[in-house]
Design an enzyme around this catalytic site. Structure first.
Site, PDB file in Angstrom:
ATOM      1  N   TYR A 131       8.631  -8.925   7.944  1.00  0.00           N
ATOM      2  CA  TYR A 131       8.863  -8.786   6.501  1.00  0.00           C
ATOM      3  C   TYR A 131       8.633  -7.338   6.121  1.00  0.00           C
ATOM      4  O   TYR A 131       7.627  -6.730   6.516  1.00  0.00           O
ATOM      5  CB  TYR A 131       7.913  -9.702   5.734  1.00  0.00           C
ATOM      6  CG  TYR A 131       7.943  -9.495   4.228  1.00  0.00           C
ATOM      7  CD1 TYR A 131       8.907 -10.124   3.446  1.00  0.00           C
ATOM      8  CD2 TYR A 131       7.012  -8.668   3.602  1.00  0.00           C
ATOM      9  CE1 TYR A 131       8.944  -9.931   2.074  1.00  0.00           C
ATOM     10  CE2 TYR A 131       7.049  -8.468   2.233  1.00  0.00           C
ATOM     11  CZ  TYR A 131       8.004  -9.098   1.472  1.00  0.00           C
ATOM     12  OH  TYR A 131       8.043  -8.895   0.113  1.00  0.00           O
ATOM     13  N   HIS A 132       9.525  -6.766   5.331  1.00  0.00           N
ATOM     14  CA  HIS A 132       9.463  -5.354   4.963  1.00  0.00           C
ATOM     15  C   HIS A 132       8.759  -5.171   3.622  1.00  0.00           C
ATOM     16  O   HIS A 132       9.250  -5.604   2.590  1.00  0.00           O
ATOM     17  CB  HIS A 132      10.871  -4.770   4.881  1.00  0.00           C
ATOM     18  CG  HIS A 132      10.932  -3.288   5.091  1.00  0.00           C
ATOM     19  ND1 HIS A 132      10.073  -2.409   4.459  1.00  0.00           N
ATOM     20  CD2 HIS A 132      11.738  -2.524   5.880  1.00  0.00           C
ATOM     21  CE1 HIS A 132      10.359  -1.178   4.834  1.00  0.00           C
ATOM     22  NE2 HIS A 132      11.351  -1.219   5.704  1.00  0.00           N
ATOM     23  N   GLY A 133       7.586  -4.532   3.639  1.00  0.00           N
ATOM     24  CA  GLY A 133       6.901  -4.195   2.396  1.00  0.00           C
ATOM     25  C   GLY A 133       7.545  -2.991   1.742  1.00  0.00           C
ATOM     26  O   GLY A 133       8.539  -2.438   2.242  1.00  0.00           O
ATOM     27  N   SER A 198      13.661  -5.384  10.653  1.00  0.00           N
ATOM     28  CA  SER A 198      13.459  -6.127   9.411  1.00  0.00           C
ATOM     29  C   SER A 198      14.832  -6.393   8.810  1.00  0.00           C
ATOM     30  O   SER A 198      15.449  -5.474   8.250  1.00  0.00           O
ATOM     31  CB  SER A 198      12.601  -5.337   8.425  1.00  0.00           C
ATOM     32  OG  SER A 198      12.527  -6.020   7.183  1.00  0.00           O
ATOM     33  N   GLU A 204      14.948  -5.449   0.686  1.00  0.00           N
ATOM     34  CA  GLU A 204      13.729  -6.246   0.637  1.00  0.00           C
ATOM     35  C   GLU A 204      12.525  -5.375   0.276  1.00  0.00           C
ATOM     36  O   GLU A 204      11.655  -5.787  -0.485  1.00  0.00           O
ATOM     37  CB  GLU A 204      13.504  -6.909   1.986  1.00  0.00           C
ATOM     38  CG  GLU A 204      12.347  -7.890   2.022  1.00  0.00           C
ATOM     39  CD  GLU A 204      12.317  -8.652   3.336  1.00  0.00           C
ATOM     40  OE1 GLU A 204      12.940  -9.733   3.403  1.00  0.00           O
ATOM     41  OE2 GLU A 204      11.702  -8.157   4.301  1.00  0.00           O
TER      42      GLU A 204
END
Length: 332
Positions: A131-133, A198, A204
């Protein structure tokens, strides 16, 4: 010597720095009530100071760490060029270890960074899907910890705009950052490399929020890469990554500009010292009978399960800060 009935200036002598400054400005410009203007300016600066810290600090910290990394790489390169010794294997391995210790130290001090589930990473090739912050700093921490603990390096696929940023050429070369295409990724995996991607990418990063919504759209190329390379997929998620840095992606104008120009021009704020923990899920083994669409859905479900298990939703900055504070108290 000045007598008791004499004065060095006419009128009352200013008694404070602000009054004295207003007095000088008034004498120089001839503008009346300068003290009122200065008082308002001081008040405004105190009001805006916290906002300046919140918006400027993330950029300042990132630029400092990034420029330090580049400086160390240039020093390393010059020393290697001056050396007459032959090189075998990865000539940049020493530089990678050096920067790994730099970023791992930053993660330990600022976020109390932890890595869990590294035993799920096989000795051979695998595709890590994460998951890409708002910032890729959690991936830097993960990559650094993995290199220090397991002596393994993980390549990563980056968005095309990264390769257009000035000053990143050496950084990209050293860390093996890849743009693709699929054939290059498959080739790297077949050579035994560990590769991270990602699927949500920049979209995202900028427009997901404290609900940790996965924004892959119709992307399934990563699944086809894993199928073609015959490697497992490993989901990965970092707890509180959205609380460390927030974006203003909820403002519609920024989303419209991104969709038109494909540039990450969304303002960020934060870089709060929240607790960060990266969790590596169980591998999804290679299955020759599965389609790319089915593998994409399976991977998304596995990543969503990690988020639900390890992240309190919606995310909360204060709660994440308290987790960091409580962990630090236990360490002390």
């Amino acid at each position: 010597m000045i007598g008791s009935n004499e004065s060095s200036t006419e009128g009352p002598v200013p008694t404070s720095y602000l009054t004295f400054l207003a007095y000088l400005l008034g004498e120089w410009t001839g503008v009346q009530h300068t003290e009122d203007y200065l008082s308002y300016g001081v008040y405004l600066s105190w009001v805006l100071f916290p906002l300046a810290i919140v918006f400027i600090l993330p950029v300042a910290i990132f630029l400092f760490c990034f420029n330090t990394s580049l400086l160390l790489l240039h020093i390393y390169k010059r020393r290697k060029n001056r050396s007459n010794e032959g090189h075998s294997g990865d000539v940049w391995y020493g530089a990678k270890e050096m920067l790994a210790n730099l970023w791992d130290g930053h993660g330990r001090v600022w976020h109390g960074y932890e890595l869990h589930g590294e035993e799920n990473i096989p000795e051979g090739p695998a595709l890590i899907v994460f998951y890409h912050g708002a910032s890729p700093v959690d991936y830097l921490y993960f990559m650094s910890r993995l290199l220090i603990q397991r002596k393994r390096y993980c390549h990563v696929v980056a968005d095309h705009f990264v390769f257009r940023l000035p000053g990143l050429k050496m950084f990209i070369e050293v860390f093996g950052i890849m743009h693709g295409p699929k054939e290059v990724c498959v080739s790297a995996l077949k050579k035994g490399c560990l590769l991270a991607v990602s699927p949500g990418g920049v979209r995202e990063a900028l427009f997901s929020d404290e609900t940790y919504a996965i924004m892959w759209g119709n992307r399934k190329g990563f699944a086809q890469v894993a199928i073609d390379a015959k490697v497992p997929i490993i989901p990965m998620f970092t707890q509180n990554v959205r609380e460390g840095i927030r974006t203003l992606g909820g403002i519609k104008i920024f989303r419209k500009l991104y969709e038109r120009m494909k540039l990450p021009i969304v303002p960020m704020y934060g870089w709060f010292p929240v607790k960060l923990r990266t969790f590596i899920g169980e591998p999804i083994p290679y299955d020759p009978n599965i389609t790319a669409e089915e593998l994409t859905a399976k991977t998304k479900a596995a990543l969503q399960a990690l988020i639900v298990k390890h992240q309190k939703l919606p995310g909360n900055i204060l709660r994440a800060l308290m987790e960091r504070f409580q962990t630090r108290q236990k360490e002390d």
